[in-house]
Design an enzyme around this catalytic site. Structure first.
Site, PDB file in Angstrom:
ATOM      1  N   ASP A  48      46.071  51.365 -24.095  1.00  0.00           N
ATOM      2  CA  ASP A  48      46.344  50.054 -23.496  1.00  0.00           C
ATOM      3  C   ASP A  48      47.822  49.679 -23.604  1.00  0.00           C
ATOM      4  OD1 ASP A  48      43.698  49.808 -22.842  1.00  0.00           O
ATOM      5  OD2 ASP A  48      43.189  48.678 -24.630  1.00  0.00           O
ATOM      6  N   GLU A 216      37.997  44.658 -17.307  1.00  0.00           N
ATOM      7  CA  GLU A 216      39.004  44.219 -18.266  1.00  0.00           C
ATOM      8  C   GLU A 216      40.371  44.747 -17.855  1.00  0.00           C
ATOM      9  OE1 GLU A 216      37.468  45.568 -21.950  1.00  0.00           O
ATOM     10  OE2 GLU A 216      37.480  47.687 -21.418  1.00  0.00           O
TER      11      GLU A 216
END
Length: 472
Positions: A48, A216
């Site tokens: 991420d 997400e």
């Protein structure tokens, strides 16, 4: 993103001609590139990743990890020299907001605003929507002095809340900054950011997902007239069994509705499995995406990836089949000082005025925000030039096409008089109005402080040439 695991140690005629030439140069460049992947080296572990930031000659890659982990590179290829933002401690406010938090920060997001780099971070625990996004800032990434500014947004554990993780930041054509965020539960949201405080400037708008869908890691960018919302579907954190894939939808408003969801990056592409968490770097007229993937040739280790993004027919595509980070004929987005080749003085808003109509003049550089300009790539060969002090746009007064027309600032509304071409001339640039085809000019070839800036036919004079000095 839910489980974060990396090693702890770690249209004028002239404008159209210029645009056509750039387009052709890009075609020639792409045809000349061998069809090979850009293989990153060194310390490439990542999960991420935040949008990659640059300070001077060094790029910074922030990612999930204890204390907010990051690494450095001078070429976007070889990464190393790791460090953390918080070390083994963290701000006390997190303990109350997220009980059970143990220092493993998720999914940072980064942006430069004014004289600071702002880094947004997520504090949560796996499977819970009791989460918080905080922000920390520093004036230098090379020699950081991190200042925590506290909480930006919080969620309290409910199934119908936008989970306060996965922050991503983006600057629009008008200079405004927005933060998107969210994961599963009630989907994704976006809100404007106050660029002085780093906190939210308004309420959060729900833009996509909900009902506990697997969605997400949002990221918003703009290209031309469309806003593009990138996000990840599927499940992460299971190595080669992860089902992550990257999707994209678009809208004509940053607040949506985002429609026509399309596949962008599949779950598997060669050794790359489970890609996720897009960020975009706009460099030298090119768009590059940063993301993570699980390496099928390395037991599913999570690694950083950089791919090139192009737009065609109103939609983006990405490829890792290019050999190097090369120029596409433009300039990199960022914060700049424009220094006159003739006088050595810089473009500023006179008297640091923040009102519509504030005059653009030249003056000795003193480092004030009114002397710095956000250069924002619109993806069409044109750029917005937004003053960092007023957050208003450089503007041809009253939309004039006459030589000698004044250059001032005004609220950005997308007119041709607020769009600019940046044409390289040797080591300098000419800044050309998309409306008139004329260039920024120090009136009367003056070398005095306060001399007015107008538009004029290009003469090749030093009073029409500018050095773009990146501000870090």
């Amino acid at each position: 993103m839910q489980c974060k695991t990396i090693p702890r140690s770690l249209c004028t005629r002239s404008a159209l001609i210029t645009y056509s030439r750039r387009l052709w140069a890009l075609v020639v460049l792409l045809l000349a590139l061998p069809a090979s992947a850009l293989d990153l080296t060194g310390m490439t572990n990542s999960h991420d990743p935040a949008t990659i930031m640059k300070d001077g000659d060094t790029y910074f890659h922030f990612t999930t990890g204890n204390g907010i982990w990051y690494s450095r590179s001078t070429d976007l290829v070889n990464w190393g020299n790791p460090s953390t933002v918080f070390g083994d401690s963290w701000p006390n406010w997190i303990n109350d907001a997220v009980p059970g938090f143990e220092g493993h920060f998720w999914a940072p997001g980064a942006i430069q605003m004014g004289d600071y780099y702002y880094l947004y971070y997520s504090a949560s625990t796996f499977g819970s929507s009791r989460s918080a996004i905080g922000v920390v800032r520093t004036q230098s990434l090379k020699n950081p002095n991190w200042e925590d500014l506290g909480m930006v947004v919080q969620s309290y554990g409910g199934n119908d809340e936008i989970n306060a993780i996965d922050a991503a930041l983006f600057r629009d054509h008008d200079g405004k900054v927005y933060m998107s965020y969210g994961s599963w539960f009630s989907g994704l949201g976006v809100a404007e950011v106050n660029q002085s405080t780093g906190k939210l400037a308004g309420s959060v708008t729900h833009i996509f997902g909900g009902g506990h869908q697997s969605i997400e890691a949002p990221y918003i960018t703009r290209n031309g007239d469309y806003y593009y919302l990138f996000f990840t579907r599927g499940k992460c954190c299971e190595g080669l069994d992860s089902t992550y894939r990257v999707q994209v939808a678009r809208s004509t408003s940053v607040f949506g509705p985002y429609t026509e969801e399309r596949n962008l990056i599949p779950n598997q592409d060669g050794k790359r499995v489970g890609p996720g968490h897009i960020g975009i770097i706009k460099q030298d007229g090119c768009n590059y995406t940063s993301m993570h993937y699980y390496d099928g040739n390395d037991n599913g280790a999570a690694k950083l990836d950089i791919q090139r993004m192009t737009f065609s027919g109103g939609w983006p595509t990405v490829t890792h089949h290019f050999s190097d980070i090369s120029s596409c004929g433009g300039v990199s987005e960022g914060l700049y000082q424009f220094q006159s080749q003739h006088s050595g003085k810089s473009l500023e808003i006179a008297n640091a005025d923040t009102a519509n109509g504030g005059n653009v003049v030249q003056y000795d550089f003193n480092g004030g925000l009114h002397q710095k300009w956000y250069v924002i790539d619109q993806g069409t060969g044109q750029y917005s030039l937004i003053n960092a002090g007023s957050l208003k746009s450089m503007d041809v007064w009253e939309g004039s096409t006459e030589a000698g027309a004044n250059i001032a600032q005004w609220d950005y509304w997308g007119s041709a008089g607020q769009k600019w071409l940046i044409n390289r001339v040797g080591g300098n640039v000419e800044v050309e109005s998309f409306l008139s085809g004329m260039v920024l000019d120090v009136y009367g070839v003056s070398s005095s402080n306060g001399a007015n800036i107008v538009q004029w036919n290009s003469t090749g004079g030093a009073n029409q040439r500018w050095s773009m000095i990146r501000q870090y």
